[in-house]
Write a protein that holds these residues in place. Structure first.
Motif, mmCIF file in Angstrom:
data_model
loop_
_atom_site.group_PDB
_atom_site.id
_atom_site.type_symbol
_atom_site.label_atom_id
_atom_site.label_comp_id
_atom_site.label_asym_id
_atom_site.label_seq_id
_atom_site.Cartn_x
_atom_site.Cartn_y
_atom_site.Cartn_z
ATOM 1 N N ASN A 167 0.845 -1.204 0.000
ATOM 2 C CA ASN A 167 0.000 0.000 0.000
ATOM 3 C C ASN A 167 0.876 1.248 0.000
ATOM 4 O O ASN A 167 1.178 1.805 1.060
ATOM 5 N N PRO A 168 1.298 1.689 -1.187
ATOM 6 C CA PRO A 168 2.189 2.857 -1.263
ATOM 7 C C PRO A 168 1.521 4.174 -0.873
ATOM 8 O O PRO A 168 2.212 5.184 -0.734
ATOM 9 N N ASP A 169 0.208 4.153 -0.690
ATOM 10 C CA ASP A 169 -0.510 5.385 -0.348
ATOM 11 C C ASP A 169 -0.797 5.513 1.150
ATOM 12 O O ASP A 169 -1.562 6.389 1.557
ATOM 13 N N ASN A 170 -0.182 4.671 1.941
ATOM 14 C CA ASN A 170 -0.399 4.763 3.387
ATOM 15 C C ASN A 170 0.530 5.829 3.956
ATOM 16 O O ASN A 170 1.719 5.591 4.183
ATOM 17 N N TYR A 171 -0.021 6.996 4.200
ATOM 18 C CA TYR A 171 0.795 8.124 4.672
ATOM 19 C C TYR A 171 1.289 7.900 6.099
ATOM 20 O O TYR A 171 2.305 8.461 6.500
ATOM 21 N N HIS A 172 0.571 7.081 6.872
ATOM 22 C CA HIS A 172 1.052 6.776 8.220
ATOM 23 C C HIS A 172 2.408 6.070 8.154
ATOM 24 O O HIS A 172 3.320 6.374 8.931
ATOM 25 N N THR A 173 2.528 5.132 7.224
ATOM 26 C CA THR A 173 3.790 4.405 7.075
ATOM 27 C C THR A 173 4.922 5.362 6.734
ATOM 28 O O THR A 173 6.030 5.272 7.284
ATOM 29 N N LEU A 174 4.657 6.282 5.837
ATOM 30 C CA LEU A 174 5.677 7.265 5.457
ATOM 31 C C LEU A 174 6.081 8.113 6.657
ATOM 32 O O LEU A 174 7.265 8.448 6.823
ATOM 33 N N ASN A 175 5.119 8.457 7.484
ATOM 34 C CA ASN A 175 5.417 9.274 8.663
ATOM 35 C C ASN A 175 6.282 8.508 9.648
ATOM 36 O O ASN A 175 7.250 9.043 10.206
ATOM 37 N N TRP A 176 5.951 7.230 9.878
ATOM 38 C CA TRP A 176 6.745 6.414 10.807
ATOM 39 C C TRP A 176 8.172 6.253 10.285
ATOM 40 O O TRP A 176 9.127 6.313 11.053
ATOM 41 N N MET A 177 8.302 6.060 8.979
ATOM 42 C CA MET A 177 9.643 5.928 8.402
ATOM 43 C C MET A 177 10.425 7.224 8.546
ATOM 44 O O MET A 177 11.617 7.219 8.877
ATOM 45 N N ALA A 178 9.756 8.336 8.314
ATOM 46 C CA ALA A 178 10.416 9.636 8.447
ATOM 47 C C ALA A 178 10.920 9.849 9.864
ATOM 48 O O ALA A 178 12.029 10.365 10.078
ATOM 49 N N GLN A 179 10.130 9.445 10.853
ATOM 50 C CA GLN A 179 10.549 9.577 12.249
ATOM 51 C C GLN A 179 11.822 8.784 12.519
ATOM 52 O O GLN A 179 12.718 9.249 13.228
ATOM 53 N N ILE A 180 11.886 7.574 11.958
ATOM 54 C CA ILE A 180 13.080 6.751 12.156
ATOM 55 C C ILE A 180 14.288 7.382 11.474
ATOM 56 O O ILE A 180 15.375 7.483 12.068
ATOM 57 N N TYR A 181 14.106 7.807 10.239
ATOM 58 C CA TYR A 181 15.217 8.437 9.525
ATOM 59 C C TYR A 181 15.722 9.670 10.273
ATOM 60 O O TYR A 181 16.928 9.913 10.364
ATOM 61 N N GLU A 182 14.793 10.426 10.833
ATOM 62 C CA GLU A 182 15.189 11.612 11.593
ATOM 63 C C GLU A 182 15.962 11.211 12.850
ATOM 64 O O GLU A 182 16.970 11.840 13.196
ATOM 65 N N GLU A 183 15.502 10.159 13.524
ATOM 66 C CA GLU A 183 16.191 9.678 14.718
ATOM 67 C C GLU A 183 17.608 9.225 14.373
ATOM 68 O O GLU A 183 18.549 9.409 15.157
ATOM 69 N N LEU A 184 17.777 8.638 13.187
ATOM 70 C CA LEU A 184 19.085 8.178 12.736
ATOM 71 C C LEU A 184 19.925 9.307 12.129
ATOM 72 O O LEU A 184 21.072 9.077 11.741
ATOM 73 N N GLU A 185 19.301 10.490 12.036
ATOM 74 C CA GLU A 185 19.933 11.661 11.425
ATOM 75 C C GLU A 185 20.211 11.433 9.938
ATOM 76 O O GLU A 185 21.149 11.979 9.361
#
Length: 219
Positions: A167-185
């Motif tokens: 489901n490439p249109d699940n914006y929640h998934t994108l948000n969770w991934m963004a949070q992880i990427y931000e945590e990893l800098e």
């Protein structure tokens, strides 16, 4: 039944208090109809967030018909929101005894086990779901969330990617991934996720602000 139909009509138009009154009238006329208690319980649970009252309705359903899995599943959900995880687990186990094909219940059980600190058993539930249906998005999201919560971000990202394939249109998934990427800098990757999020939900102020913040950090 007239009052049941009126209750359902009220729900359609968000007249939830009126719906509750009509359910009570319907129950007065048919006190042994488990579906009336179930509908009332779901209304209390989903719209009023009155989980204790919802549980009473589901218990009444079970007294009338103890062999219907959805009654235990819904009761488990209410116990979950009350943070009564032992009782939630008992309900989900009973629901699965009656219907072990409901993959959503396996995920619910896994999430409860995770809250109880029984992480290996939780992961077994999520793996079972994926083995039964690799196209079931919730299975991958549950496993990704498990690793996100335990701090294993690379595994979490891997499983979020699997969910996005479904489901490439699940914006929640994108948000969770963004949070992880931000945590990893890993700011460029986080920005890319937030940009994809905005493609799906244009005008979101939080994601717009995060892009600006991360662009400044990565410059």
């Amino acid at each position: 039944m007239k009052y049941y139909k009126l209750a359902k009509d009220c729900e359609k138009y968000d007249r939830f208090q009126s719906a509750l009154i009509y359910y009570d009238k319907a129950i007065d006329l048919a006190p042994n109809d488990e579906n009336l208690y179930y509908s009332k319980g779901r209304l209390l649970q989903d719209e009023f967030e009155n989980y204790s009252a919802a549980i009473i309705c589901f218990q009444q359903c079970i007294e009338i018909n103890p062999n219907e899995g959805k009654f235990y599943k819904s009761m488990g959900y209410s116990y979950w929101w009350l943070r009564d995880y032992p009782n939630a687990l008992e309900c989900y186990n009973k629901a699965l005894e009656l219907d072990d094909t409901n993959l959503g219940t396996w995920i619910d059980k896994g999430n409860v086990l995770k809250k109880l600190g029984r992480k290996d058993e939780a992961l077994e539930c999520f793996d079972y779901v994926i083995s039964q249906d690799p196209e079931y998005e919730r299975g991958w999201l549950a496993k990704a969330g498990f690793y996100k919560d335990t701090g294993d971000y690379e595994k979490a990202l891997m499983y979020y990617e699997e969910a996005l394939k479904i489901n490439p249109d699940n914006y929640h998934t994108l948000n969770w991934m963004a949070q992880i990427y931000e945590e990893l800098e890993w700011y460029p990757e986080a920005i890319e996720c937030y940009e994809k999020y905005l493609e799906l939900r244009p005008g979101s102020s939080y994601e717009t602000r995060k892009i600006a913040e991360l662009t400044e950090k990565s410059s």
